[in-house]
Design a protein around this motif. Structure first.
Motif, PDB file in Angstrom:
ATOM      1  N   GLY A 108       0.803  -1.209   0.000  1.00 23.12           N
ATOM      2  CA  GLY A 108       0.000   0.000   0.000  1.00 23.12           C
ATOM      3  C   GLY A 108       0.834   1.257   0.000  1.00 23.12           C
ATOM      4  O   GLY A 108       0.513   2.242  -0.691  1.00 23.12           O
ATOM      5  N   GLU A 109       1.934   1.244   0.740  1.00 30.39           N
ATOM      6  CA  GLU A 109       2.805   2.413   0.799  1.00 30.39           C
ATOM      7  C   GLU A 109       3.460   2.692  -0.556  1.00 30.39           C
ATOM      8  O   GLU A 109       3.495   3.842  -1.015  1.00 30.39           O
ATOM      9  CB  GLU A 109       3.874   2.191   1.881  1.00 30.39           C
ATOM     10  N   PHE A 110       3.934   1.636  -1.199  1.00 28.49           N
ATOM     11  CA  PHE A 110       4.571   1.824  -2.503  1.00 28.49           C
ATOM     12  C   PHE A 110       3.541   2.233  -3.563  1.00 28.49           C
ATOM     13  O   PHE A 110       3.842   3.052  -4.440  1.00 28.49           O
ATOM     14  CB  PHE A 110       5.318   0.561  -2.921  1.00 28.49           C
ATOM     15  N   GLU A 128       0.743  13.958   2.079  1.00 28.00           N
ATOM     16  CA  GLU A 128       0.270  13.133   3.189  1.00 28.00           C
ATOM     17  C   GLU A 128      -1.237  12.899   3.092  1.00 28.00           C
ATOM     18  O   GLU A 128      -1.717  11.790   3.370  1.00 28.00           O
ATOM     19  CB  GLU A 128       0.626  13.795   4.517  1.00 28.00           C
ATOM     20  N   LEU A 129      -1.988  13.909   2.711  1.00 26.95           N
ATOM     21  CA  LEU A 129      -3.433  13.754   2.539  1.00 26.95           C
ATOM     22  C   LEU A 129      -3.749  12.785   1.404  1.00 26.95           C
ATOM     23  O   LEU A 129      -4.660  11.960   1.509  1.00 26.95           O
ATOM     24  CB  LEU A 129      -4.077  15.116   2.263  1.00 26.95           C
ATOM     25  N   ALA A 133      -5.656   7.355   1.600  1.00 29.06           N
ATOM     26  CA  ALA A 133      -6.517   6.264   1.142  1.00 29.06           C
ATOM     27  C   ALA A 133      -5.823   4.906   1.241  1.00 29.06           C
ATOM     28  O   ALA A 133      -6.487   3.887   1.466  1.00 29.06           O
ATOM     29  CB  ALA A 133      -6.959   6.522  -0.299  1.00 29.06           C
ATOM     30  N   ARG A 134      -4.511   4.884   1.078  1.00 28.48           N
ATOM     31  CA  ARG A 134      -3.778   3.605   1.091  1.00 28.48           C
ATOM     32  C   ARG A 134      -2.936   3.408   2.347  1.00 28.48           C
ATOM     33  O   ARG A 134      -2.556   2.279   2.662  1.00 28.48           O
ATOM     34  CB  ARG A 134      -2.878   3.500  -0.140  1.00 28.48           C
ATOM     35  N   VAL A 135      -2.612   4.505   3.055  1.00 31.42           N
ATOM     36  CA  VAL A 135      -1.731   4.419   4.226  1.00 31.42           C
ATOM     37  C   VAL A 135      -2.480   5.032   5.404  1.00 31.42           C
ATOM     38  O   VAL A 135      -2.625   6.247   5.505  1.00 31.42           O
ATOM     39  CB  VAL A 135      -0.402   5.166   3.980  1.00 31.42           C
ATOM     40  N   ARG A 141       2.663   8.091   6.894  1.00 26.02           N
ATOM     41  CA  ARG A 141       2.449   9.066   5.813  1.00 26.02           C
ATOM     42  C   ARG A 141       3.474  10.192   5.888  1.00 26.02           C
ATOM     43  O   ARG A 141       4.013  10.629   4.859  1.00 26.02           O
ATOM     44  CB  ARG A 141       1.024   9.636   5.874  1.00 26.02           C
ATOM     45  N   LYS A 142       3.763  10.643   7.090  1.00 28.55           N
ATOM     46  CA  LYS A 142       4.774  11.698   7.261  1.00 28.55           C
ATOM     47  C   LYS A 142       6.158  11.176   6.882  1.00 28.55           C
ATOM     48  O   LYS A 142       6.960  11.896   6.266  1.00 28.55           O
ATOM     49  CB  LYS A 142       4.768  12.216   8.702  1.00 28.55           C
ATOM     50  N   PHE A 143       6.436   9.926   7.249  1.00 28.28           N
ATOM     51  CA  PHE A 143       7.728   9.323   6.914  1.00 28.28           C
ATOM     52  C   PHE A 143       7.906   9.228   5.406  1.00 28.28           C
ATOM     53  O   PHE A 143       8.958   9.585   4.859  1.00 28.28           O
ATOM     54  CB  PHE A 143       7.827   7.942   7.560  1.00 28.28           C
TER      55      PHE A 143
END
Length: 241
Positions: A108-110, A128-129, A133-135, A141-143
Protein backbone atom coordinates in the motif's frame (compact mmCIF):
# COMPACT_ATOMS: atom_id res chain seq x y z
CA UNK A 1 30.66 2.81 13.84
CA UNK A 2 28.84 2.63 10.52
CA UNK A 3 25.08 3.18 10.78
CA UNK A 4 22.84 1.71 8.07
CA UNK A 5 19.25 2.96 7.81
CA UNK A 6 16.07 1.13 6.84
CA UNK A 7 14.01 0.90 3.65
CA UNK A 8 12.79 4.34 2.46
CA UNK A 9 14.89 5.98 5.16
CA UNK A 10 18.17 7.84 5.01
CA UNK A 11 21.08 8.88 7.18
CA UNK A 12 18.95 11.84 8.33
CA UNK A 13 16.86 9.43 10.41
CA UNK A 14 19.93 8.88 12.58
CA UNK A 15 21.04 12.47 13.20
CA UNK A 16 19.90 12.70 16.83
CA UNK A 17 20.82 9.16 17.85
CA UNK A 18 24.05 9.44 15.87
CA UNK A 19 25.04 12.51 17.88
CA UNK A 20 24.44 10.57 21.09
CA UNK A 21 26.41 7.57 19.85
CA UNK A 22 29.22 9.93 18.79
CA UNK A 23 30.05 10.33 22.49
CA UNK A 24 31.24 6.71 22.35
CA UNK A 25 32.15 6.09 18.69
CA UNK A 26 33.31 7.89 15.59
CA UNK A 27 29.97 7.56 13.77
CA UNK A 28 29.39 7.45 10.02
CA UNK A 29 25.71 7.40 8.98
CA UNK A 30 25.54 6.24 5.37
CA UNK A 31 22.84 6.55 2.71
CA UNK A 32 22.14 3.22 0.99
CA UNK A 33 22.06 3.13 -2.79
CA UNK A 34 18.79 4.54 -4.18
CA UNK A 35 18.20 6.42 -0.90
CA UNK A 36 19.08 9.87 0.40
CA UNK A 37 21.99 11.43 -1.46
CA UNK A 38 23.42 8.17 -2.78
CA UNK A 39 23.37 7.34 -6.52
CA UNK A 40 20.30 5.89 -8.24
CA UNK A 41 21.11 2.57 -9.88
CA UNK A 42 18.91 -0.28 -11.17
CA UNK A 43 20.57 -3.05 -9.15
CA UNK A 44 19.13 -3.40 -5.65
CA UNK A 45 19.77 -6.39 -3.40
CA UNK A 46 21.70 -7.19 -0.24
CA UNK A 47 24.80 -8.50 -2.01
CA UNK A 48 25.35 -5.23 -3.86
CA UNK A 49 24.65 -3.19 -0.72
CA UNK A 50 27.26 -5.19 1.17
CA UNK A 51 29.70 -4.55 -1.69
CA UNK A 52 28.88 -0.83 -1.43
CA UNK A 53 29.80 -0.82 2.28
CA UNK A 54 33.05 -2.70 1.70
CA UNK A 55 34.00 -0.33 -1.12
CA UNK A 56 33.20 2.68 1.07
CA UNK A 57 35.30 1.28 3.93
CA UNK A 58 38.18 0.63 1.52
CA UNK A 59 37.93 4.19 0.23
CA UNK A 60 38.09 5.52 3.79
CA UNK A 61 40.97 3.24 4.75
CA UNK A 62 38.84 1.47 7.38
CA UNK A 63 39.95 -2.11 7.89
CA UNK A 64 37.30 -2.81 10.56
CA UNK A 65 34.34 -1.05 12.10
CA UNK A 66 31.37 -1.62 14.35
CA UNK A 67 28.30 -2.03 12.13
CA UNK A 68 24.84 -0.94 13.30
CA UNK A 69 21.91 -1.58 10.96
CA UNK A 70 18.17 -0.96 11.30
CA UNK A 71 15.57 -3.01 9.42
CA UNK A 72 16.82 -3.21 5.79
CA UNK A 73 20.13 -1.87 7.08
CA UNK A 74 20.11 -4.60 9.71
CA UNK A 75 19.80 -7.25 7.02
CA UNK A 76 22.69 -5.65 5.16
CA UNK A 77 24.71 -5.59 8.37
CA UNK A 78 23.99 -9.25 9.11
CA UNK A 79 25.08 -10.34 5.64
CA UNK A 80 28.20 -8.19 5.83
CA UNK A 81 29.17 -9.70 9.19
CA UNK A 82 28.61 -13.27 7.99
CA UNK A 83 30.44 -12.90 4.68
CA UNK A 84 33.19 -10.47 5.77
CA UNK A 85 33.71 -11.07 9.50
CA UNK A 86 37.25 -9.70 9.31
CA UNK A 87 35.77 -6.26 8.55
CA UNK A 88 33.33 -6.22 11.49
CA UNK A 89 34.50 -5.25 14.98
CA UNK A 90 31.04 -5.79 16.45
CA UNK A 91 27.51 -6.06 15.09
CA UNK A 92 24.36 -4.25 16.22
CA UNK A 93 21.07 -5.24 14.57
CA UNK A 94 18.00 -3.10 15.21
CA UNK A 95 14.51 -4.65 15.10
CA UNK A 96 14.88 -7.17 12.31
CA UNK A 97 15.48 -10.92 12.19
CA UNK A 98 17.14 -13.27 9.67
CA UNK A 99 13.91 -14.52 8.13
CA UNK A 100 11.53 -13.88 5.23
CA UNK A 101 8.99 -11.07 5.47
CA UNK A 102 5.85 -10.23 3.56
CA UNK A 103 4.08 -7.05 4.59
CA UNK A 104 0.82 -6.14 2.87
CA UNK A 105 1.23 -2.61 4.27
CA UNK A 106 4.42 -2.15 2.24
CA UNK A 107 2.45 -2.76 -0.94
CA UNK A 108 0.00 0.00 0.00
CA UNK A 109 2.80 2.41 0.80
CA UNK A 110 4.57 1.82 -2.50
CA UNK A 111 1.29 2.12 -4.41
CA UNK A 112 0.55 5.40 -2.67
CA UNK A 113 3.93 6.80 -3.69
CA UNK A 114 3.67 5.50 -7.26
CA UNK A 115 0.18 6.96 -7.69
CA UNK A 116 1.17 10.40 -6.40
CA UNK A 117 0.98 13.01 -9.17
CA UNK A 118 4.13 15.04 -8.55
CA UNK A 119 3.24 17.55 -11.27
CA UNK A 120 0.22 18.83 -9.36
CA UNK A 121 1.71 18.56 -5.88
CA UNK A 122 2.07 21.78 -3.87
CA UNK A 123 3.42 20.60 -0.50
CA UNK A 124 4.43 17.60 1.61
CA UNK A 125 1.29 18.04 3.72
CA UNK A 126 -0.79 17.68 0.58
CA UNK A 127 1.10 14.49 -0.26
CA UNK A 128 0.27 13.13 3.19
CA UNK A 129 -3.43 13.75 2.54
CA UNK A 130 -3.24 11.98 -0.82
CA UNK A 131 -1.52 8.99 0.82
CA UNK A 132 -4.39 8.60 3.29
CA UNK A 133 -6.52 6.26 1.14
CA UNK A 134 -3.78 3.61 1.09
CA UNK A 135 -1.73 4.42 4.23
CA UNK A 136 -3.81 4.68 7.40
CA UNK A 137 -0.97 5.46 9.81
CA UNK A 138 -0.24 9.18 10.08
CA UNK A 139 3.34 8.63 11.18
CA UNK A 140 4.01 6.47 8.13
CA UNK A 141 2.45 9.07 5.81
CA UNK A 142 4.77 11.70 7.26
CA UNK A 143 7.73 9.32 6.91
CA UNK A 144 6.96 8.67 3.24
CA UNK A 145 6.71 12.41 2.58
CA UNK A 146 10.27 12.94 3.86
CA UNK A 147 11.41 11.35 0.60
CA UNK A 148 9.98 14.25 -1.40
CA UNK A 149 12.10 17.24 -2.35
CA UNK A 150 11.72 20.32 -4.55
CA UNK A 151 14.16 21.47 -7.21
CA UNK A 152 15.04 25.11 -7.86
CA UNK A 153 12.04 25.45 -10.17
CA UNK A 154 9.69 24.31 -7.42
CA UNK A 155 9.01 20.92 -9.01
CA UNK A 156 8.62 17.99 -6.62
CA UNK A 157 10.59 14.78 -7.12
CA UNK A 158 11.50 11.67 -5.17
CA UNK A 159 14.84 11.47 -3.38
CA UNK A 160 14.56 7.69 -3.54
CA UNK A 161 14.76 5.67 -6.74
CA UNK A 162 11.12 4.66 -6.50
CA UNK A 163 11.00 2.37 -9.59
CA UNK A 164 14.09 0.42 -8.52
CA UNK A 165 12.89 0.04 -4.93
CA UNK A 166 9.42 -1.01 -6.04
CA UNK A 167 10.88 -3.69 -8.30
CA UNK A 168 13.23 -4.85 -5.55
CA UNK A 169 10.67 -5.02 -2.74
CA UNK A 170 10.24 -8.84 -2.90
CA UNK A 171 14.03 -9.21 -2.69
CA UNK A 172 14.27 -6.75 0.19
CA UNK A 173 11.72 -8.74 2.17
CA UNK A 174 13.50 -12.09 1.73
CA UNK A 175 16.01 -13.50 4.20
CA UNK A 176 19.43 -12.75 2.74
CA UNK A 177 21.27 -15.39 4.82
CA UNK A 178 21.78 -19.04 4.00
CA UNK A 179 21.59 -21.77 6.64
CA UNK A 180 25.41 -21.89 6.70
CA UNK A 181 25.94 -18.18 7.38
CA UNK A 182 27.50 -17.47 10.78
CA UNK A 183 29.11 -14.55 12.56
CA UNK A 184 30.74 -15.51 15.86
CA UNK A 185 31.80 -12.02 16.90
CA UNK A 186 30.16 -9.80 19.53
CA UNK A 187 26.57 -9.14 18.49
CA UNK A 188 23.69 -7.16 19.95
CA UNK A 189 20.10 -7.32 18.75
CA UNK A 190 17.94 -4.44 19.98
CA UNK A 191 14.26 -5.23 19.39
CA UNK A 192 11.07 -3.25 19.93
CA UNK A 193 8.61 -4.86 22.31
CA UNK A 194 5.65 -3.44 20.38
CA UNK A 195 7.09 -4.37 16.99
CA UNK A 196 6.17 -7.42 14.92
CA UNK A 197 9.41 -7.38 12.92
CA UNK A 198 11.25 -9.55 15.44
CA UNK A 199 9.40 -11.62 18.02
CA UNK A 200 10.37 -14.11 20.77
CA UNK A 201 9.97 -17.00 18.35
CA UNK A 202 12.80 -15.53 16.25
CA UNK A 203 15.41 -15.72 19.02
CA UNK A 204 16.44 -19.27 18.10
CA UNK A 205 17.16 -18.42 14.45
CA UNK A 206 19.04 -15.31 15.56
CA UNK A 207 21.32 -17.43 17.75
CA UNK A 208 21.71 -20.02 14.97
CA UNK A 209 23.42 -17.40 12.80
CA UNK A 210 24.90 -15.29 15.62
CA UNK A 211 25.88 -17.64 18.47
CA UNK A 212 27.27 -14.81 20.61
CA UNK A 213 24.14 -12.68 20.22
CA UNK A 214 22.83 -10.71 23.15
CA UNK A 215 19.14 -9.96 22.59
CA UNK A 216 17.63 -6.93 24.28
CA UNK A 217 13.94 -5.99 24.01
CA UNK A 218 12.86 -2.42 24.76
CA UNK A 219 9.30 -3.01 25.92
CA UNK A 220 7.78 0.37 25.07
CA UNK A 221 9.38 0.69 21.63
CA UNK A 222 7.98 -0.04 18.19
CA UNK A 223 10.01 -0.70 15.04
CA UNK A 224 12.28 2.30 15.66
CA UNK A 225 13.84 1.84 19.12
CA UNK A 226 16.61 4.29 18.20
CA UNK A 227 13.88 6.96 18.03
CA UNK A 228 11.15 5.61 20.34
CA UNK A 229 13.56 4.98 23.24
CA UNK A 230 16.71 6.82 22.22
CA UNK A 231 18.31 7.06 25.67
CA UNK A 232 17.83 3.35 26.40
CA UNK A 233 18.97 2.43 22.90
CA UNK A 234 22.19 4.42 23.20
CA UNK A 235 22.84 2.94 26.65
CA UNK A 236 22.49 -0.59 25.27
CA UNK A 237 24.62 0.01 22.20
CA UNK A 238 27.40 1.83 24.01
CA UNK A 239 27.46 -0.14 27.26
CA UNK A 240 26.66 -3.81 26.75
CA UNK A 241 28.99 -5.04 24.00
Amino acid sequence: MLVLHGLLGSSRNWLSTGRDLAKHYHVFALDARNHGKSPHVPEMDYDVMVADIIAWMDGQGLARAAICGHSMGGKTAMLLACRHPERVERLVVVDIAPKDYFWVAHRGEFLAMTELDLGSLTSRSEAELRFEARVTNLGMRKFLSTNLTQDDAGTWRWLINLPALTAALPVMEKNCLTAADRYAGPTLFVLGGRSRYAEPGDHAIIRHHFPAAQIEVIADSGHNPHMDAREEFVRLVSGTI
